[in-house]
Every structure is written in C-alpha cells, then in structure tokens.
Design an enzyme around this catalytic site. Structure first.
Site, PDB file in Angstrom:
ATOM      1  N   HIS A 341       0.836  -1.209   0.000  1.00  0.00           N
ATOM      2  CA  HIS A 341       0.000   0.000   0.000  1.00  0.00           C
ATOM      3  C   HIS A 341       0.869   1.258   0.000  1.00  0.00           C
ATOM      4  O   HIS A 341       0.719   2.144  -0.851  1.00  0.00           O
ATOM      5  CB  HIS A 341      -0.901  -0.026   1.237  1.00  0.00           C
ATOM      6  CG  HIS A 341      -1.807   1.155   1.382  1.00  0.00           C
ATOM      7  ND1 HIS A 341      -3.154   1.105   1.106  1.00  0.00           N
ATOM      8  CD2 HIS A 341      -1.563   2.428   1.799  1.00  0.00           C
ATOM      9  CE1 HIS A 341      -3.699   2.287   1.326  1.00  0.00           C
ATOM     10  NE2 HIS A 341      -2.749   3.116   1.765  1.00  0.00           N
ATOM     11  N   GLU A 342       1.804   1.334   0.943  1.00  0.00           N
ATOM     12  CA  GLU A 342       2.651   2.529   1.049  1.00  0.00           C
ATOM     13  C   GLU A 342       3.617   2.629  -0.124  1.00  0.00           C
ATOM     14  O   GLU A 342       3.965   3.736  -0.558  1.00  0.00           O
ATOM     15  CB  GLU A 342       3.398   2.527   2.383  1.00  0.00           C
ATOM     16  CG  GLU A 342       2.508   2.549   3.618  1.00  0.00           C
ATOM     17  CD  GLU A 342       1.506   3.688   3.630  1.00  0.00           C
ATOM     18  OE1 GLU A 342       1.757   4.721   2.979  1.00  0.00           O
ATOM     19  OE2 GLU A 342       0.442   3.540   4.272  1.00  0.00           O
ATOM     20  N   HIS A 345       1.949   4.580  -2.781  1.00  0.00           N
ATOM     21  CA  HIS A 345       2.031   6.032  -2.599  1.00  0.00           C
ATOM     22  C   HIS A 345       3.386   6.570  -3.074  1.00  0.00           C
ATOM     23  O   HIS A 345       3.460   7.600  -3.750  1.00  0.00           O
ATOM     24  CB  HIS A 345       1.837   6.383  -1.127  1.00  0.00           C
ATOM     25  CG  HIS A 345       0.431   6.267  -0.653  1.00  0.00           C
ATOM     26  ND1 HIS A 345      -0.624   6.827  -1.326  1.00  0.00           N
ATOM     27  CD2 HIS A 345      -0.100   5.663   0.448  1.00  0.00           C
ATOM     28  CE1 HIS A 345      -1.754   6.574  -0.662  1.00  0.00           C
ATOM     29  NE2 HIS A 345      -1.451   5.863   0.410  1.00  0.00           N
ATOM     30  N   HIS A 348       3.641   6.608  -6.771  1.00  0.00           N
ATOM     31  CA  HIS A 348       2.872   7.741  -7.271  1.00  0.00           C
ATOM     32  C   HIS A 348       3.733   9.014  -7.233  1.00  0.00           C
ATOM     33  O   HIS A 348       3.805   9.767  -8.208  1.00  0.00           O
ATOM     34  CB  HIS A 348       1.620   7.912  -6.409  1.00  0.00           C
ATOM     35  CG  HIS A 348       0.561   8.774  -7.014  1.00  0.00           C
ATOM     36  ND1 HIS A 348      -0.699   8.892  -6.472  1.00  0.00           N
ATOM     37  CD2 HIS A 348       0.563   9.580  -8.104  1.00  0.00           C
ATOM     38  CE1 HIS A 348      -1.428   9.712  -7.204  1.00  0.00           C
ATOM     39  NE2 HIS A 348      -0.678  10.159  -8.198  1.00  0.00           N
TER      40      HIS A 348
END
Length: 552
Positions: A341-342, A345, A348
């Site tokens: 998940h991280e 980020h 991104h």
C-alpha cells in the site's frame, strides 16, 4: 509588483525555489520527530518550521487578492510570453475559479495571522494520544502479563482464542479514550469550530463544500458514496453472521473482526514481504516494476515499531525528493499488504516527480489512495492464484480481501458519514460534547453493522481513536472513493494488461488537473453510484466464495 511581466516571473521563480527548500526542511523535521514523539528537541524543530510556514503564509497573503485584481486575461498573456512559468497556469486557473471565496488583501492577511492556530487542535490531539500516552500492562487469563501498544494489539486480538482476553486487550486500548473523553470532545470541537469559522469567512454554504470546492469535487460524489454504503449494508451483516457461526461465538464484538477464520499464522519477514510484492507485479511493464523497487529502496523505509514512534504507516514525498515510508511492520500478512500500500504512494510520488514540474507535482488526496489500493488488489490476486494454497490459505486470503472492502470502503464511509453529521450539528449550533459525538457513532454502528457498541466499554469513543478525523478534515471518504476507482482500474488491467498504461498515466499526471477529471481520463466515472455499487457486488461475490471454502 505582480502587474508587470518581469515582477510576475521573478515572483513565481522565487516561489518555486522556496517551495522546494521549505518543504524539504519541514519534511526532515517532521520525519525525525515521527521516529520519536517523546523527543522534545525534535518536536521543537517541527514547531519552528510551523512558525516559519505561518510567517510565509502571512507575508504572501497579498498574492491571491493581487492576482485577482490584475485579471485572468492579463496573467494568461504573461504566461504565454514566459514558458518558465507555464507550470503555474493550472493553479492560477483554480484561483480564479475560487475567486468568490478569496477575500481582499487585508482580510487574507488577517486570516493568515491565525494559520498556525488553526492546526493546534491536531497538535493537542497528538500530544494527548501519543506523546503523553502510557501503554497499559494487563494480566491475561493464563496469568501472563503483557504491555498493550497501538502497534501490537491487533495481532494480539487476532491470535487470542480467549473471549475474555480479547475483551481485556480491547479495553486496554480504548480506556485511553474513555478516560479522556471530555478532553477529546473539546479537541474535536476546536476543529469543528475552526472549520465553521473558515467556512463563514470564505462564504461557503457548508464545511463540506469548503473542503471539496477547491478541487472541484461535486458534493454528489460524497453524498452518493454515503447513500450507496448505507443502502447496501446487508453484505456486512451477512459477513458478521458467517463469522459468528464459523468461529462459534456467542456474540460477535467489533474487536472480534481481527480474528482469523482459520488459524494460519504464517509470519513474513520484511524482506519476504518485499519479494512477494515484487513478484506480484512482474507481469507489468519494467517502468512500473522499477518504480516499485525504487520506492522500497534501502534507506527510504523505517520498518519496525519503536517506543515513541508515530503509529500506523505513511509515505511522504516532498518536491523533487525521493519519498520516505514509515511502517510499523509486525511480520503479519496484514503488514505485507501495508508495505504494498505505502509503496504505491511512493511510486505515485516518483512517477509524478519524474513527469510533472514543481507546481503540479503534488497530487490530491482524492487520487492518492488509488495507487496504494491498486497494489493491494493486485497482491491479493497474486497470492491466491500463484501460491500453493491450502484450504486454510484460501480462506485466509478471502478473508483478507473481504476485510479490505469492509475496512477501506464501508468503515471509512461510516467515518465519513460521522464527520458529515458532526459538522452539520456544529453548524446548527448544537453543543458538541462527548455524549453528542458518541451518539452519532452509536447510531451509525447500529445502521451499518447492527451492533450496539455501548455494550463494549470504550467503543462508543471510537471517534477519538481515528487520527484522520483530527488531522485531516473530510479526508477519510477519499479512501472509499479511491478504493472504488482503483478496483475499477484493476479490473480493466486484468481484462487487458496493456491498460496498466492508463494507471501509470494517472500516476504521472500528478496534480495537473482536477481529481475527478484525472480519474475519468483513466476510464473511471466517480460521479455515478454505479462505480460504488461495483464494490458491493465484488463483496457479495467474495462472500459466496468464502461460504463455499468454509464448507470444504
């Protein structure tokens, strides 16, 4: 001086240089502080930077009113003549769209004087919840003693076969909020009154509009989300019924949600978690894989829980800087998914920094969670399809997927509904107390889960347990919208792997457009209820598969 081309260009060139430097220094101070919240010297650095940022806001408060007084046509001509400031065109377009909510120079300067004060509610919440928190030691039914922390209680609840022990562990966590309920309610009221003051000062019709207007997010997106979730709670109740019967529980408490339906307790080292994530994306382009490996490069991730360290997990990228990740990795499957998940980020941020100029590198929260939850969807399917899964493994992974929807879509939407109701009551002048705040939450848990949380000591104060409600107003709904968007994108990629380029295109777009439009360009329409209903349909499908697996 902004009314001529030379002054205009110099100002925005300086702004770009200063933005990069200030954010880099602030990031260093904040990240260092998050490693040890009990270190007052580190905390003082953050306060110093907050003061400098406040001062910067004050001395640049003239900017928006002056630009508006110059007029858009003249400013567009400046930008057309100087390509070095082209990157600011979108932000200036946003300013003129927001024109009716920008005050005159004197009024903007006055509001800027209060900018540091507006964040004090969050600061006091941190002090009470982390810096001054004392972890409780409890004695379990077998006579053993253990210290309950924010980092270990979930895994302890998941691993405990004793209903009494689960109750003891749960109450140790929530006693903090029950004991300080009056303080927490006044802290939250401070945040509500801040939002109302800014709403009135800037002439918005509601606090919700004041937070959504700037990014041109239709109010219908928020209302549709809450309506769809509230109208489709049957799958939640079905899941809790399945769990209660299979686990042989007399009553399914909210804290029993951490219990695994099967006793698979496989542990994963941090390196094993990384390897699993990297293998899950091998079917995608080299560009996508390279960004994932860069995101988790050694030196950019703080992995394990430590005393005084900020709880939870996040990725933080400054301008033109490699992003950093904070984890509290505890060797569980859930931690592996948090890692993915991280990493999403950070990927991104890396894609955006590579493709966008400084002015449009920062992407909105609205699209931020798409990158992270896309990785989770992908990792889950990889494990189910490629691992040599036993019956127990399959059940565990189905539960992981269902819990993901329950936690990211339904639970966050419940909190979004809470936030909306709390602001509406405050705007109507209803007194904000721990009783009124808890009443909202009690009603929502009954509506969503058909559970009376007043029967669980401390649970009615769950509103005080959620940091995002205190740190980021009208933030949590974006977990749900992003989850729906990422699920749709992921399904598109599954149908045709070439569609990964649409996903990468979204990540590369940074903040160069309004978020709903960015997502629409990638093929997902969040202005309709159908996108959210797709999540409900997926949950029902997974529940069908779970019921079959449990009977095998």
């Amino acid at each position: 001086k902004l009314g001529d081309l030379n002054g205009f260009s110099k100002y925005f060139t300086l702004q770009k240089e200063l933005s990069v430097l200030v954010l880099k220094v602030y990031q260093y101070a904040a990240l260092t502080s998050d490693l040890d919240k009990k270190n007052t010297e580190n905390s003082a650095r953050v306060q110093k930077m907050a003061f400098l940022l406040s001062k910067l806001n004050q001395v640049t408060a003239f900017e928006s009113p002056e630009l508006l007084s110059i007029g858009k046509e003249k400013i567009d001509n400046f930008i057309n003549k100087d390509e070095t400031i082209e990157e600011y065109r979108f932000s200036i377009d946003k300013l003129f769209r927001n024109q009716e909510h920008v005050l005159d120079s004197k009024s903007e300067s006055l509001l800027a004087n209060f900018s540091q004060l507006t964040g004090q509610g969050s600061e006091v919440y941190t002090a009470l919840s982390i810096a001054d928190k004392v972890d409780k030691e409890v004695t379990l039914t077998d006579g053993s003693s253990i210290i309950i922390t924010s980092g270990n209680y979930r895994s302890l609840l998941a691993d405990s076969n004793s209903a009494e022990d689960r109750k003891i562990i749960f109450e140790a966590v929530f006693s903090q909020y029950k004991e300080h309920k009056n303080a927490y309610s006044q802290i939250y009221n401070t945040i509500l009154q801040r939002d109302i003051s800014l709403m009135k000062s800037r002439k918005y019709s509601s606090s919700l509009e004041s937070y959504l207007f700037g990014n041109n997010i239709p109010l219908e997106v928020y209302y549709n989300l809450v309506e769809v979730a509230k109208a489709n709670t049957d799958p939640i109740k079905r899941y809790y019924k399945i769990r209660k019967e299979y686990l042989g529980l007399e009553k399914h408490h909210t804290y029993d949600r951490f219990m695994n339906l099967e006793s698979g307790k496989t542990k994963f080292t941090y390196q094993q978690g990384k390897d699993m994530f990297f293998k899950s994306i091998e079917k995608y382009s080299k560009e996508f894989q390279d960004k994932a490996k860069s995101a988790l490069e050694d030196g950019y991730v703080d992995v394990y829980e430590k005393d005084g360290k900020q709880t939870g997990a996040y990725s933080w990228g400054a301008l033109n800087e490699h992003p950093y990740i904070l984890l509290n990795f505890d060797d569980t499957l859930n931690s592996v998914f948090t890692l993915a998940h991280e990493a999403g980020h950070s990927m991104h941020s890396l894609f955006s920094a590579e493709s966008q100029p400084v002015a449009t590198q920062n992407y909105t929260i609205f699209v931020a969670e798409i990158a992270s939850t896309f990785n989770e969807h992908n990792l889950l399917d990889y494990i189910i399809e490629n691992a040599d899964a036993t019956r127990e493994d399959k059940i565990q992974l189905l539960q992981q997927s269902i819990d993901d929807i329950m936690g990211t879509f339904y639970r966050q939407t419940l909190f979004a509904a809470y936030e909306l109701k709390a602001h509406e009551l405050a705007e109507q002048g209803v007194p904000i107390t721990h009783e009124s705040l808890s009443e909202i939450m009690v009603d929502l848990y009954k509506e969503f889960y058909d559970i009376d949380i007043t029967l669980e000591s401390g649970k009615e104060y769950v509103w005080a347990y959620i940091p995002n409600l205190f740190y980021n107003t009208f933030y949590v709904y974006q977990y749900s919208t992003s989850f729906a968007a990422s699920l749709k994108l992921y399904e598109m990629v599954k149908e045709d792997p070439k569609n990964i380029e649409k996903h990468i295109g979204l990540l590369k777009s940074g903040g160069n457009d309004y978020p709903v439009q960015q997502v629409m360009k990638a093929g997902v329409d969040l202005t309709t209820k159908e996108t959210f209903l797709a999540v409900v349909n997926r949950l029902n499908t997974l529940l069908d598969e779970l019921e079959v697996a449990l009977k095998e």
